[in-house]
Scaffold this active site. Structure first.
Site, PDB file in Angstrom:
ATOM      1  N   ALA A 190       0.719  -1.148  -0.019  1.00 21.84           N
ATOM      2  CA  ALA A 190      -0.025  -0.013   0.179  1.00 21.84           C
ATOM      3  C   ALA A 190       0.888   1.325  -0.042  1.00 21.84           C
ATOM      4  O   ALA A 190       0.693   2.303   0.906  1.00 21.84           O
ATOM      5  CB  ALA A 190      -0.982  -0.012   1.282  1.00 21.84           C
ATOM      6  N   HIS A 452      -9.368  35.020  -4.652  1.00 20.86           N
ATOM      7  CA  HIS A 452     -10.708  34.440  -3.987  1.00 20.86           C
ATOM      8  C   HIS A 452     -11.358  34.133  -4.922  1.00 20.86           C
ATOM      9  O   HIS A 452     -11.501  35.264  -6.001  1.00 20.86           O
ATOM     10  CB  HIS A 452     -11.321  35.288  -2.968  1.00 20.86           C
ATOM     11  CG  HIS A 452     -12.300  34.921  -2.604  1.00 20.86           C
ATOM     12  ND1 HIS A 452     -12.513  33.952  -1.538  1.00 20.86           N
ATOM     13  CD2 HIS A 452     -13.821  35.419  -2.841  1.00 20.86           C
ATOM     14  CE1 HIS A 452     -14.040  33.762  -1.138  1.00 20.86           C
ATOM     15  NE2 HIS A 452     -14.735  34.636  -2.027  1.00 20.86           N
TER      16      HIS A 452
HETATM   17  P1  NAD Z   1       6.853   2.102  -2.013  1.00 21.97           P
HETATM   18  O1  NAD Z   1       8.063   2.034  -1.061  1.00 21.97           O
HETATM   19  O2  NAD Z   1       6.095   3.610  -1.774  1.00 21.97           O
HETATM   20  O3  NAD Z   1       5.576   1.254  -0.942  1.00 21.97           O
HETATM   21  C1  NAD Z   1       5.772  -0.182  -1.180  1.00 21.97           C
HETATM   22  C2  NAD Z   1       4.749  -0.557  -0.108  1.00 21.97           C
HETATM   23  O4  NAD Z   1       5.147  -2.008   0.063  1.00 21.97           O
HETATM   24  C3  NAD Z   1       5.271  -0.082   1.282  1.00 21.97           C
HETATM   25  O5  NAD Z   1       4.110   0.271   2.225  1.00 21.97           O
HETATM   26  C4  NAD Z   1       5.943  -1.533   2.081  1.00 21.97           C
HETATM   27  O6  NAD Z   1       5.909  -1.513   3.302  1.00 21.97           O
HETATM   28  C5  NAD Z   1       5.061  -2.543   1.378  1.00 21.97           C
HETATM   29  N1  NAD Z   1       5.640  -3.667   1.140  1.00 21.97           N
HETATM   30  C6  NAD Z   1       6.876  -4.168   1.236  1.00 21.97           C
HETATM   31  N2  NAD Z   1       7.282  -5.517   1.018  1.00 21.97           N
HETATM   32  C7  NAD Z   1       5.964  -6.069   1.368  1.00 21.97           C
HETATM   33  C8  NAD Z   1       5.427  -7.265   1.258  1.00 21.97           C
HETATM   34  N3  NAD Z   1       6.285  -8.451   0.980  1.00 21.97           N
HETATM   35  N4  NAD Z   1       4.154  -7.704   1.621  1.00 21.97           N
HETATM   36  C9  NAD Z   1       3.518  -6.553   1.677  1.00 21.97           C
HETATM   37  N5  NAD Z   1       3.793  -5.196   1.561  1.00 21.97           N
HETATM   38  C10 NAD Z   1       4.995  -4.929   1.485  1.00 21.97           C
HETATM   39  O7  NAD Z   1       7.040   1.631  -3.316  1.00 21.97           O
HETATM   40  P2  NAD Z   1       6.197   1.706  -4.499  1.00 21.97           P
HETATM   41  O8  NAD Z   1       4.551   1.817  -4.336  1.00 21.97           O
HETATM   42  O9  NAD Z   1       6.584   0.161  -5.310  1.00 21.97           O
HETATM   43  O10 NAD Z   1       6.808   2.801  -5.434  1.00 21.97           O
HETATM   44  C11 NAD Z   1       8.382   2.455  -5.871  1.00 21.97           C
HETATM   45  C12 NAD Z   1       8.741   4.004  -6.208  1.00 21.97           C
HETATM   46  O11 NAD Z   1       7.941   4.745  -7.233  1.00 21.97           O
HETATM   47  C13 NAD Z   1       8.308   4.781  -4.802  1.00 21.97           C
HETATM   48  O12 NAD Z   1       9.739   5.139  -4.259  1.00 21.97           O
HETATM   49  C14 NAD Z   1       7.756   6.246  -5.217  1.00 21.97           C
HETATM   50  O13 NAD Z   1       8.146   7.108  -4.712  1.00 21.97           O
HETATM   51  C15 NAD Z   1       7.824   6.092  -6.749  1.00 21.97           C
HETATM   52  N6  NAD Z   1       6.588   6.404  -7.234  1.00 21.97           N
HETATM   53  C16 NAD Z   1       6.144   7.640  -6.999  1.00 21.97           C
HETATM   54  C17 NAD Z   1       4.870   7.952  -7.360  1.00 21.97           C
HETATM   55  C18 NAD Z   1       4.422   9.604  -7.191  1.00 21.97           C
HETATM   56  O14 NAD Z   1       5.198  10.439  -6.841  1.00 21.97           O
HETATM   57  N7  NAD Z   1       3.091   9.801  -7.204  1.00 21.97           N
HETATM   58  C19 NAD Z   1       4.093   7.254  -7.918  1.00 21.97           C
HETATM   59  C20 NAD Z   1       4.323   5.823  -8.001  1.00 21.97           C
HETATM   60  C21 NAD Z   1       5.642   5.592  -8.009  1.00 21.97           C
END
Ligand code: NAD
Ligand code: FAD
Length: 478
Positions: A190, A452
């Protein structure tokens, strides 16, 4: 004879292509090598961000939000549609059109700035030589440069409990290309990707379940905003289980069985498709033979100093391949900074004000420190909040969910953190970043006249509230 450049950039994502353009603008003979090919086998500049990340995800978020709003007569009372047709093929086609136009745009920018674009797989050799193997014409050739900038980006992390086959168990890139809306979609993680992907397919009609290993939800965001966001996502219909550890998955004819533990109790989830979104890791495998001696840490990140210099003279690294937030705008800022450094100019990057944004509904955006971080660091602060329910513009837009919170030092009122959840938070945060970049006080923001009716007035009111002077809400006593 092998060609020599002033600067060679490896990777044409938002870190690399920006570094290449800025280097060329500063008068350096520049080449950029990239290996990304689109589904037709043609080179596609822009890296993950343009081809499989920021842009296609935002295109689908926009389409799905519009679709969801059209279906909900409460969004604009008095306006309802008797028939709404969803054509996923057209939506995907249009998303691909947007991606194609933008990747083509980088091609044009390269040409206009004199950047030599090379398609192929680059590997770094000793003495600033680079071996390029081209999948397209099966040729291998060598180049050399006075300066090399590594910007090879990142790719999804895979986990043993859910091995990706890109058919039923997929990464985010494949999840952006669905040709059918899965009836039941599971997502592991998530984080930002899990929430954005979950939002897209939930709005298009999937029953989405997100399994998050950590007990806490969105721990990087300010606690008050995470709590509000979780409640809102659940209200919208996303099922989010925190503290859920996936132990096993089984693909079968009809879908995937996901086995996970929740508070130690084994649970099963049946889904049609499963997206693994548990983070990303740097692209350094096979990039450089060990004997070249480039320092790479255990996680695969290239070691750099505060000037983004690697341990090898004349070799720099930027973007997702170095430690720090994996964000396009962070990589681009590093790209400009390194090009300027190479050209003999001063470099500037303020990592403390990089905005984080989650493009869900409502959007979440923040810059600077959270209340939890300030408490932990023992920094005395004052807080001012303003809810969008009290904003005339938010009410007129029927988008009243959310709030703005500003945190400022107790002794001199300097803004240390701004946290926004609500409509257009992604745009509103820019004002906060600028204010923090200039070390503004909450009073500086409060003395700035805002138009505004605009959503930005919520920032103004939150700044006033820091010093107990908000006009359109009752100020907290004491
Ligand atoms: P993330 O690090 O944001 O989230 C990964 C999530 O997966 C974490 O909450 C973690 O606790 C959980 N997790 C890890 N291992 C797990 C497991 N085995 N089982 C269940 N949950 C687990 O990584 P992401 O969502 O894959 O995104 C990757 C990167 O891409 C991020 O660093 C993000 O900054 C970038 N990204 C940015 C945007 C944005 O700026 N809007 C959008 C998408 C991605
Ligand atoms: P990349 O964009 O990964 O580009 C690296 C390039 O180098 C690629 O083209 C790669 O193929 C190429 N390459 C790698 N190795 C070699 C080699 N040996 N030779 C030649 N070429 C090579 N960030 C945001 O800020 N906002 C968002 O809204 C956002 N949304 C996202 C949504 C999704 C689904 C995903 C997956 C990511 C998202 N991100 C977002 C993160 C963002 O995409 C990355 O932070 C950003 O792309 C990193 O830029 P980069 O230039 O470092 O690397």
């Amino acid at each position: 004879m092998k060609k020599h450049y002033d600067v060679i950039v490896i990777g044409a994502g938002p870190a690399g292509y920006v570094a290449a353009i800025r280097s060329a603008q500063l008068g350096m003979k520049t080449a950029c090598i990239d290996n990304w090919l689109d589904e037709t086998g043609k080179p596609a500049l822009g890296g993950t961000c343009l081809n499989a990340g920021c842009i296609p995800s935002k295109a689908l978020l926009e389409s799905s939000e519009y679709y969801a709003d059209c279906q909900d007569s409460a969004v604009h009372p008095g306006i309802s549609f008797t028939s709404i047709k969803l054509d996923l093929e057209k939506i995907q086609h249009d998303k691909n059109r947007i991606v194609g136009e933008l990747t083509g745009g980088i091609n044009s920018l390269f040409k206009a700035n004199g950047v030599i674009s090379i398609t192929g797989q680059a590997s770094l050799q000793a003495d600033k030589h680079i071996l390029v193997s081209s999948q397209q014409n099966e040729k291998t050739f060598e180049l050399s440069a006075t300066n090399i900038i590594i910007a090879t980006g990142s790719r999804p992390i895979d986990i043993a409990a859910a091995t990706m086959d890109q058919h039923r168990i997929l990464d985010s890139q494949s999840a952006l290309q669905f040709t059918e809306i899965p009836e039941k979609l599971g997502i592991i993680g998530a984080g930002v990707i899990g929430l954005e992907m979950g939002s897209i397919w939930q709005r298009f009609g999937s029953k989405v379940t997100i399994l998050e290993a950590q007990q806490s939800f969105l721990p990087a965001a300010d606690g008050e905003l995470s709590a509000l966001a979780l409640a809102e996502y659940r209200r919208q219909g996303l099922t989010i289980h925190t503290g859920a550890c996936v132990t096993k998955t089984e693909s079968h004819d009809k879908g995937v069985t996901v086995v996970y533990t929740d508070s130690g109790e084994p649970q099963r989830l049946e889904v049609d498709r499963l997206v693994v979104a548990v983070g990303r890791r740097p692209n350094t495998e096979g990039l450089v033979p060990a004997e070249v001696g480039l320092l790479i840490d255990e996680g695969g990140f290239i070691h750099v100093n505060e000037k983004l210099m690697t341990n090898l003279p004349g070799i720099y690294a930027i973007g997702d391949v170095v430690p720090g937030p994996m964000l396009a705008h962070k990589g681009s800022a590093e790209g400009v900074a390194v090009a300027e450094l190479i050209a003999g100019k001063a470099m500037h990057i303020n990592y403390s004000t990089i905005p984080s944004i989650i493009y869900t509904e409502p959007e979440i955006a923040w810059a600077g420190q959270t209340e939890e971080q300030l408490k932990q660091a023992g920094i005395k602060y004052r807080s001012g909040s303003f809810p969008f329910t009290a904003s005339g513009r938010a009410r007129a837009m029927r988008k009243t969910t959310g709030m703005v919170k500003i945190l400022a030092t107790e002794n001199n009122d300097e803004i240390l953190g701004v946290h926004i959840i609500g409509a257009h938070a992604s745009e509103l945060i820019a004002e906060a970043v600028l204010a923090m970049e200039y070390k503004a006080t909450a009073e500086d923001l409060a003395l700035t006249i805002h138009g505004h009716p605009t959503l930005s007035e919520a920032l103004h009111e939150a700044a006033l509230a820091v010093n107990g002077a908000a006009i359109h809400i009752v100020n907290r006593k004491g």
